[in-house]
Motif scaffolding. Structure first.
Motif, PDB file in Angstrom:
ATOM      1  N   ILE A 206       0.850  -1.198   0.000  1.00 61.82           N
ATOM      2  CA  ILE A 206       0.000   0.000   0.000  1.00 61.82           C
ATOM      3  C   ILE A 206       0.884   1.246   0.000  1.00 61.82           C
ATOM      4  N   SER A 207       1.925   1.246   0.801  1.00 62.79           N
ATOM      5  CA  SER A 207       2.852   2.365   0.855  1.00 62.79           C
ATOM      6  C   SER A 207       3.526   2.585  -0.498  1.00 62.79           C
ATOM      7  N   SER A 208       3.873   1.508  -1.160  1.00 63.49           N
ATOM      8  CA  SER A 208       4.502   1.595  -2.476  1.00 63.49           C
ATOM      9  C   SER A 208       3.560   2.215  -3.500  1.00 63.49           C
ATOM     10  N   VAL A 209       2.306   1.829  -3.450  1.00 61.53           N
ATOM     11  CA  VAL A 209       1.309   2.379  -4.369  1.00 61.53           C
ATOM     12  C   VAL A 209       1.090   3.860  -4.071  1.00 61.53           C
ATOM     13  N   GLN A 210       1.010   4.215  -2.803  1.00 59.73           N
ATOM     14  CA  GLN A 210       0.831   5.624  -2.436  1.00 59.73           C
ATOM     15  C   GLN A 210       2.018   6.460  -2.898  1.00 59.73           C
ATOM     16  N   SER A 211       3.206   5.932  -2.768  1.00 63.06           N
ATOM     17  CA  SER A 211       4.411   6.630  -3.204  1.00 63.06           C
ATOM     18  C   SER A 211       4.404   6.821  -4.727  1.00 63.06           C
ATOM     19  N   ALA A 212       4.009   5.804  -5.445  1.00 64.51           N
ATOM     20  CA  ALA A 212       3.934   5.899  -6.910  1.00 64.51           C
ATOM     21  C   ALA A 212       2.888   6.919  -7.336  1.00 64.51           C
ATOM     22  N   ARG A 213       1.760   6.946  -6.661  1.00 64.34           N
ATOM     23  CA  ARG A 213       0.714   7.925  -6.981  1.00 64.34           C
ATOM     24  C   ARG A 213       1.205   9.355  -6.724  1.00 64.34           C
ATOM     25  N   LYS A 214       1.958   9.546  -5.651  1.00 70.09           N
ATOM     26  CA  LYS A 214       2.483  10.869  -5.334  1.00 70.09           C
ATOM     27  C   LYS A 214       3.479  11.314  -6.406  1.00 70.09           C
ATOM     28  N   ARG A 215       4.362  10.395  -6.835  1.00 65.41           N
ATOM     29  CA  ARG A 215       5.319  10.733  -7.892  1.00 65.41           C
ATOM     30  C   ARG A 215       4.600  11.099  -9.181  1.00 65.41           C
ATOM     31  N   LEU A 216       3.561  10.362  -9.513  1.00 60.39           N
ATOM     32  CA  LEU A 216       2.795  10.637 -10.727  1.00 60.39           C
ATOM     33  C   LEU A 216       2.085  11.983 -10.623  1.00 60.39           C
TER      34      LEU A 216
END
Length: 70
Positions: free
Chosen positions: A10-20
Motif C-alpha cells: 500500500i505504501s509503495s502504491v501511495q508513493s507511486a501515486r504521489k510521484r505521478l
C-alpha cells in the motif's frame, strides 16, 4: 484476503501515486530541457539510442533536482 499484499504494498502504491501527481510540476520546472529533448528527438529521421543523449541527460538531471524540491 485475496490480492492484499500488506502495508508495504500500500505504501509503495501511495508513493507511486504521489510521484505521478508531481510529474506535471516536474515537467513545468524542466520545460526548457523537455523542449530541447523533444526537439532533438523530433528532428531525427531515424532515431537510435544515444542520438539525443546530451539533451536526455539534461532533462533527467533537471527532473531529479526538481523532484527533490517538490
Amino acid at each position: 484476503m485475496a490480492g492484499y499484499h500488506g502495508p508495504k504494498a500500500i505504501s509503495s502504491v501511495q508513493s507511486a501515486r504521489k510521484r505521478l501527481a508531481n510529474m506535471s510540476k516536474v515537467l513545468q520546472a524542466c520545460n526548457r530541457e523537455a523542449l530541447m529533448y523533444g526537439n532533438c528527438v523530433s528532428s531525427k529521421e531515424n532515431i537510435s539510442r544515444d542520438n539525443c543523449l546530451k539533451e536526455f541527460k539534461a532533462l533527467t538531471d533537471c527532473a531529479r533536482a526538481a523532484s527533490k524540491r517538490i
